[in-house]
Design a protein around this motif. Structure first.
Motif, mmCIF file in Angstrom:
data_model
loop_
_atom_site.group_PDB
_atom_site.id
_atom_site.type_symbol
_atom_site.label_atom_id
_atom_site.label_comp_id
_atom_site.label_asym_id
_atom_site.label_seq_id
_atom_site.Cartn_x
_atom_site.Cartn_y
_atom_site.Cartn_z
ATOM 1 N N SER A 9 17.669 4.179 22.056
ATOM 2 C CA SER A 9 17.949 4.698 20.607
ATOM 3 C C SER A 9 19.326 4.694 19.944
ATOM 4 N N GLY A 10 20.131 4.030 20.540
ATOM 5 C CA GLY A 10 20.909 3.870 20.298
ATOM 6 C C GLY A 10 22.130 3.067 21.178
ATOM 7 N N ASP A 11 23.977 3.034 21.177
ATOM 8 C CA ASP A 11 24.469 2.366 21.258
ATOM 9 C C ASP A 11 24.653 2.468 22.936
ATOM 10 N N GLY A 12 25.114 4.008 23.496
ATOM 11 C CA GLY A 12 24.937 4.700 24.241
ATOM 12 C C GLY A 12 23.903 4.377 25.376
ATOM 13 N N SER A 13 22.422 4.188 25.057
ATOM 14 C CA SER A 13 21.774 4.405 25.796
ATOM 15 C C SER A 13 21.680 2.629 26.224
ATOM 16 N N ARG A 14 21.737 2.174 25.415
ATOM 17 C CA ARG A 14 21.836 0.440 25.268
ATOM 18 C C ARG A 14 22.202 -0.024 26.243
ATOM 19 N N ARG A 15 23.970 0.266 26.144
ATOM 20 C CA ARG A 15 24.441 -0.211 26.981
ATOM 21 C C ARG A 15 24.534 0.424 29.012
ATOM 22 N N VAL A 16 23.424 1.487 29.273
ATOM 23 C CA VAL A 16 22.678 1.389 30.339
ATOM 24 C C VAL A 16 21.955 0.431 30.472
ATOM 25 N N TYR A 17 21.730 0.219 29.484
ATOM 26 C CA TYR A 17 19.793 -0.494 29.977
ATOM 27 C C TYR A 17 21.044 -1.365 30.264
ATOM 28 N N GLU A 18 21.092 -2.748 29.405
ATOM 29 C CA GLU A 18 22.158 -3.633 29.801
ATOM 30 C C GLU A 18 22.675 -3.881 31.322
ATOM 31 N N ARG A 19 23.498 -2.663 31.881
ATOM 32 C CA ARG A 19 23.413 -2.816 33.105
ATOM 33 C C ARG A 19 22.768 -2.812 34.094
ATOM 34 N N ALA A 26 0.655 -1.336 0.354
ATOM 35 C CA ALA A 26 0.353 0.011 0.277
ATOM 36 C C ALA A 26 0.696 1.618 -0.126
ATOM 37 N N GLY A 27 2.285 0.740 -0.206
ATOM 38 C CA GLY A 27 2.999 2.287 0.515
ATOM 39 C C GLY A 27 3.433 2.865 1.217
ATOM 40 N N PHE A 28 3.757 1.952 2.160
ATOM 41 C CA PHE A 28 3.611 2.592 3.425
ATOM 42 C C PHE A 28 5.479 2.204 3.546
ATOM 43 N N VAL A 29 6.185 3.331 3.990
ATOM 44 C CA VAL A 29 8.005 3.448 4.638
ATOM 45 C C VAL A 29 8.069 3.137 5.725
ATOM 46 N N THR A 30 9.530 2.087 5.722
ATOM 47 C CA THR A 30 9.795 2.533 7.170
ATOM 48 C C THR A 30 10.413 3.584 7.645
ATOM 49 N N GLU A 31 10.057 3.994 8.620
ATOM 50 C CA GLU A 31 10.215 4.959 9.835
ATOM 51 C C GLU A 31 11.300 4.519 10.490
ATOM 52 N N ALA A 32 11.548 3.578 11.129
ATOM 53 C CA ALA A 32 12.860 2.924 12.128
ATOM 54 C C ALA A 32 12.351 1.486 12.350
ATOM 55 N N THR A 33 13.674 0.984 12.722
ATOM 56 C CA THR A 33 13.225 -0.224 13.374
ATOM 57 C C THR A 33 14.563 -0.829 14.746
ATOM 58 N N HIS A 34 14.138 -0.703 15.697
ATOM 59 C CA HIS A 34 14.704 -0.770 16.912
ATOM 60 C C HIS A 34 14.365 -1.348 17.445
ATOM 61 N N SER A 35 15.936 -2.220 18.166
ATOM 62 C CA SER A 35 15.462 -3.439 19.264
ATOM 63 C C SER A 35 14.706 -3.138 20.559
ATOM 64 N N TYR A 36 14.736 -3.964 21.165
ATOM 65 C CA TYR A 36 13.679 -3.634 22.183
ATOM 66 C C TYR A 36 14.403 -4.666 23.399
ATOM 67 N N LEU A 37 14.727 -4.286 24.087
ATOM 68 C CA LEU A 37 15.139 -5.195 25.487
ATOM 69 C C LEU A 37 14.303 -5.391 26.891
ATOM 70 N N LEU A 46 8.133 0.751 29.429
ATOM 71 C CA LEU A 46 8.994 1.982 29.827
ATOM 72 C C LEU A 46 9.693 2.684 28.607
ATOM 73 N N ALA A 47 9.215 4.082 28.743
ATOM 74 C CA ALA A 47 9.786 5.045 27.775
ATOM 75 C C ALA A 47 9.619 6.084 27.838
ATOM 76 N N GLY A 48 10.185 7.534 26.400
ATOM 77 C CA GLY A 48 10.400 8.716 27.143
ATOM 78 C C GLY A 48 11.835 8.887 28.215
ATOM 79 N N VAL A 49 12.622 8.364 28.634
ATOM 80 C CA VAL A 49 13.529 8.499 29.258
ATOM 81 C C VAL A 49 14.620 9.307 28.516
ATOM 82 N N GLY A 50 15.258 10.670 29.468
ATOM 83 C CA GLY A 50 15.370 11.786 28.444
ATOM 84 C C GLY A 50 16.032 12.756 29.864
ATOM 85 N N THR A 51 17.146 12.958 29.284
ATOM 86 C CA THR A 51 17.934 14.055 30.471
ATOM 87 C C THR A 51 18.552 15.326 30.086
ATOM 88 N N ARG A 52 18.180 16.550 29.855
ATOM 89 C CA ARG A 52 18.637 18.220 29.451
ATOM 90 C C ARG A 52 20.227 17.700 29.120
#
Length: 250
Positions: free
Chosen positions: A225-235, A87-98, A186-192
């Motif tokens: 969202s990236g390797d840095g945040s993934r390492r935080v979560y894995e710890r 139908a014409g849908f395209v990929t916006e993103a593909t993310h691994s979930y933990l 768990l979503a939207g964890v962000g730091t200034r």
């Protein structure tokens, strides 16, 4: 193959302000905003959509003036992505979930770990909303609707947590949805930007995860969202368990 994350997506959208089920999909609409990240659909378990089903789903978005958009775990519904792409849908993103389970959670320890709090007043919820806006580069401007969503998350059995900063600011924050199908997102964890690298995200994530285990969740999942945040979560005890696909119709 895990199915709890996809089953959660269905249950979570069904409790949105305006859920609509059409053509083997459930769409969760929020009439207070046209933000695509808050108005999207996901396929039901066992969904094998026809082209007519996909057209009906597109129509549900178009009649509300919204961008047709989906989030789902493709391994759980393998026939969905090909039908959407026709139908014409395209990929916006593909993310691994933990995924983290109670026995795996390993909170940060030590004298330097930031203190995590639960917002109570309107001022604190507004400060959390402003901090998350700053953390994500202003993509989601602070608003009364954003404040209401944060409070609703806490009041409905989910959790909102933050780390306070000097001068009345919030250094960082995050949210976790109420449990469904035994799990919670768990979503939207962000730091200034000026407070990054101080353990804020890890402390908030651990506190949110523990709060949902206390409220009966058998697991908590998130997307990195990236390797840095993934390492935080894995710890903290999170482990990669699958993939989520984001599709949109240009």
């Amino acid at each position: 193959m895990r199915t709890d994350v996809q089953n959660f997506a269905v249950a979570n959208l069904r409790r949105r302000p305006e859920p609509v089920e059409v053509g083997g999909f459930v769409a969760g609409f929020d009439p207070s905003t046209k933000e695509p990240y808050l108005n999207y659909a996901t396929p039901l378990a066992g969904c094998r959509p026809t082209d007519a089903d996909v057209a009906a789903l597109i129509g549900a978005f178009r009649e509300r003036g919204l961008l047709p958009r989906l989030e789902f775990a493709p391994d759980a519904v393998p026939e969905v992505a090909p039908a959407l792409r026709r139908a014409g849908f395209v990929t916006e993103a593909t993310h691994s979930y933990l995924v983290c389970t109670p026995e795996a959670l390993t909170p940060p320890a030590g004298p330097g770990v930031p203190v995590v709090e639960t917002p109570g007043s309107d001022e604190e919820y507004a400060a959390v909303d402003a901090a998350l806006s700053a953390a994500f580069g202003g993509e989601f401007p602070p608003s009364a609707e954003g404040v209401a969503r944060l409070r609703r998350t806490e009041d409905s059995g989910g959790a909102t947590r933050f780390v306070r900063a000097p001068g009345g600011l919030v250094a960082g924050a995050g949210t976790c949805s109420p449990p469904a199908e035994g799990t919670s997102e768990l979503a939207g964890v962000g730091t200034r930007p000026e407070f990054r690298g101080r353990g804020v995200a890890g402390a908030v994530t651990a506190a949110l995860t523990a709060a949902l285990f206390d409220r009966g969740a058998e697991s908590v999942w998130l997307e990195a969202s990236g390797d840095g945040s993934r390492r935080v979560y894995e710890r903290l005890g999170y482990r990669v368990s699958g993939t989520r696909l984001y599709l949109r119709l240009p």
